[in-house]
Write a protein that holds these residues in place. Sequence first.
Motif, PDB file in Angstrom:
ATOM      1  N   ASP A  78     -53.874  68.801  26.262  1.00 18.13           N
ATOM      2  CA  ASP A  78     -54.682  67.674  25.766  1.00 18.13           C
ATOM      3  C   ASP A  78     -53.913  66.366  25.932  1.00 18.13           C
ATOM      4  N   PRO A  79     -54.605  65.273  26.277  1.00 14.85           N
ATOM      5  CA  PRO A  79     -53.924  63.987  26.498  1.00 14.85           C
ATOM      6  C   PRO A  79     -53.197  63.493  25.241  1.00 14.85           C
ATOM      7  N   PHE A  80     -52.140  62.724  25.476  1.00 18.80           N
ATOM      8  CA  PHE A  80     -51.339  62.136  24.405  1.00 18.80           C
ATOM      9  C   PHE A  80     -51.635  60.639  24.343  1.00 18.80           C
ATOM     10  N   THR A  81     -51.784  60.104  23.152  1.00 15.67           N
ATOM     11  CA  THR A  81     -51.915  58.658  22.957  1.00 15.67           C
ATOM     12  C   THR A  81     -50.843  58.264  21.960  1.00 15.67           C
ATOM     13  N   VAL A  82     -49.900  57.404  22.407  1.00 16.24           N
ATOM     14  CA  VAL A  82     -48.785  57.028  21.546  1.00 16.24           C
ATOM     15  C   VAL A  82     -48.536  55.530  21.607  1.00 16.24           C
ATOM     16  N   ASN A  83     -48.010  54.990  20.519  1.00 18.64           N
ATOM     17  CA  ASN A  83     -47.526  53.612  20.498  1.00 18.64           C
ATOM     18  C   ASN A  83     -46.165  53.593  21.163  1.00 18.64           C
ATOM     19  N   LEU A  84     -45.915  52.556  21.965  1.00 19.34           N
ATOM     20  CA  LEU A  84     -44.641  52.431  22.656  1.00 19.34           C
ATOM     21  C   LEU A  84     -43.687  51.567  21.842  1.00 19.34           C
ATOM     22  N   ASP A  86     -42.172  48.782  22.572  1.00 19.88           N
ATOM     23  CA  ASP A  86     -42.100  47.359  22.903  1.00 19.88           C
ATOM     24  C   ASP A  86     -42.215  46.535  21.625  1.00 19.88           C
ATOM     25  N   LYS A  87     -41.295  45.564  21.460  1.00 19.19           N
ATOM     26  CA  LYS A  87     -41.266  44.784  20.227  1.00 19.19           C
ATOM     27  C   LYS A  87     -42.069  43.489  20.330  1.00 19.19           C
ATOM     28  N   GLU A  88     -42.199  42.960  21.538  1.00 19.69           N
ATOM     29  CA  GLU A  88     -42.892  41.687  21.685  1.00 19.69           C
ATOM     30  C   GLU A  88     -44.388  41.819  21.408  1.00 19.69           C
ATOM     31  N   VAL A  89     -44.987  42.863  21.961  1.00 26.40           N
ATOM     32  CA  VAL A  89     -46.427  43.083  21.791  1.00 26.40           C
ATOM     33  C   VAL A  89     -46.668  44.553  21.480  1.00 26.40           C
ATOM     34  N   ASP A  90     -47.812  44.812  20.873  1.00 28.60           N
ATOM     35  CA  ASP A  90     -48.179  46.199  20.613  1.00 28.60           C
ATOM     36  C   ASP A  90     -48.704  46.816  21.901  1.00 28.60           C
ATOM     37  N   ARG A  91     -48.031  47.869  22.364  1.00 25.32           N
ATOM     38  CA  ARG A  91     -48.475  48.539  23.580  1.00 25.32           C
ATOM     39  C   ARG A  91     -48.560  50.031  23.290  1.00 25.32           C
ATOM     40  N   TYR A  92     -49.438  50.677  24.034  1.00 30.31           N
ATOM     41  CA  TYR A  92     -49.572  52.121  23.870  1.00 30.31           C
ATOM     42  C   TYR A  92     -49.766  52.769  25.241  1.00 30.31           C
ATOM     43  N   LEU A 187     -36.740  79.024  35.095  1.00 19.55           N
ATOM     44  CA  LEU A 187     -37.700  78.482  34.144  1.00 19.55           C
ATOM     45  C   LEU A 187     -39.110  78.995  34.416  1.00 19.55           C
ATOM     46  N   PRO A 188     -39.870  79.288  33.362  1.00 12.78           N
ATOM     47  CA  PRO A 188     -41.247  79.748  33.546  1.00 12.78           C
ATOM     48  C   PRO A 188     -42.205  78.625  33.925  1.00 12.78           C
ATOM     49  N   VAL A 189     -41.822  77.364  33.671  1.00 14.26           N
ATOM     50  CA  VAL A 189     -42.651  76.215  34.038  1.00 14.26           C
ATOM     51  C   VAL A 189     -42.035  75.603  35.286  1.00 14.26           C
ATOM     52  N   SER A 190     -42.798  75.554  36.372  1.00 14.00           N
ATOM     53  CA  SER A 190     -42.224  75.077  37.626  1.00 14.00           C
ATOM     54  C   SER A 190     -42.430  73.590  37.863  1.00 14.00           C
ATOM     55  N   ASN A 191     -43.408  72.969  37.195  1.00 10.84           N
ATOM     56  CA  ASN A 191     -43.650  71.556  37.453  1.00 10.84           C
ATOM     57  C   ASN A 191     -44.477  70.953  36.320  1.00 10.84           C
ATOM     58  N   VAL A 192     -44.287  69.640  36.146  1.00 12.25           N
ATOM     59  CA  VAL A 192     -45.110  68.870  35.206  1.00 12.25           C
ATOM     60  C   VAL A 192     -45.897  67.872  36.034  1.00 12.25           C
ATOM     61  N   LEU A 193     -47.219  67.944  35.946  1.00  7.56           N
ATOM     62  CA  LEU A 193     -48.094  67.064  36.732  1.00  7.56           C
ATOM     63  C   LEU A 193     -48.817  66.115  35.791  1.00  7.56           C
ATOM     64  N   PHE A 194     -48.919  64.864  36.202  1.00 12.06           N
ATOM     65  CA  PHE A 194     -49.661  63.891  35.403  1.00 12.06           C
ATOM     66  C   PHE A 194     -51.124  63.917  35.822  1.00 12.06           C
ATOM     67  N   SER A 195     -52.014  64.090  34.856  1.00 10.78           N
ATOM     68  CA  SER A 195     -53.441  64.058  35.144  1.00 10.78           C
ATOM     69  C   SER A 195     -54.056  62.718  34.709  1.00 10.78           C
ATOM     70  N   GLN A 196     -53.325  61.972  33.907  1.00 11.27           N
ATOM     71  CA  GLN A 196     -53.776  60.669  33.407  1.00 11.27           C
ATOM     72  C   GLN A 196     -52.528  59.897  33.020  1.00 11.27           C
ATOM     73  N   PHE A 197     -52.500  58.602  33.376  1.00 15.30           N
ATOM     74  CA  PHE A 197     -51.314  57.804  33.030  1.00 15.30           C
ATOM     75  C   PHE A 197     -51.757  56.350  32.850  1.00 15.30           C
ATOM     76  N   ILE A 198     -51.999  55.960  31.609  1.00 13.13           N
ATOM     77  CA  ILE A 198     -52.454  54.602  31.303  1.00 13.13           C
ATOM     78  C   ILE A 198     -51.472  53.973  30.334  1.00 13.13           C
ATOM     79  N   VAL A 199     -50.968  52.789  30.687  1.00  9.58           N
ATOM     80  CA  VAL A 199     -50.089  52.035  29.797  1.00  9.58           C
ATOM     81  C   VAL A 199     -50.764  50.696  29.548  1.00  9.58           C
ATOM     82  N   GLN A 200     -51.034  50.354  28.300  1.00  8.43           N
ATOM     83  CA  GLN A 200     -51.694  49.087  27.969  1.00  8.43           C
ATOM     84  C   GLN A 200     -50.933  48.356  26.884  1.00  8.43           C
TER      85      GLN A 200
END
Length: 200
Positions: A78-84, A86-92, A187-200
């Motif tokens: 499931d996608p992750f939504t997190v606050n980053l 950054d101190k100057e502005v609120d970014r996620y 390792l049982p996990v061979s790769n991590v693939l990005f299916s969505q990558f949004i930085v705002q």
Amino acid sequence: MATAPEADAAAAGGGKKKLIMIIVIVLVLVVAGGAAALLLMKKKPPADEEGEEAEAPAAHVEVAKPKPGTPPVFLPVDPFTVNLTDKEVDRYAQIGITLEVVDQKTADMLKNYMPSIRSGVLMVLSHKSATELLTKEGKERLQKEILREAVRPLGFEIEIDEEEPEEEDPPPKKKKKKKKKAAPPVLPVSNVLFSQFIVQ
């Protein structure tokens, strides 16, 4: 009133109890001392010629490969939504990942650990800034960190090399004796693939 033979018998019984108590205390002390000695005598890493402790080699790992002729199995998370940070502005960031695993059995096993995996990935993401995530190097490092968190619940530990600034003339490294390296874990996990990558 107790007669003399009865008093002697009572004194002898009290003496036996004292002797038993002393023996028990001595036995407890001997067992505790032996346990402490075993803990202190545990194997320490061998020292090299200069008397320094030898460094443990960095854990290099290999990824499992699917059997020839069989496609890999993909486990969407499931996608992750997190606050980053950054101190100057609120970014996620909104990031979706898919784990590439060697077979369906591994995918089913990882599903059982998904709450722990998601928690680890959220901790990694919440310590990132937008500038880190927007570079190619930052995304590649994030992939390694997510891979580390995906296999950690299964008992695998991956060390990620820290990026060091390049110096014009690096100091010469001390030569160390070559050590036999253990076979790297697979390792049982061979790769991590990005299916969505949004930085705002």
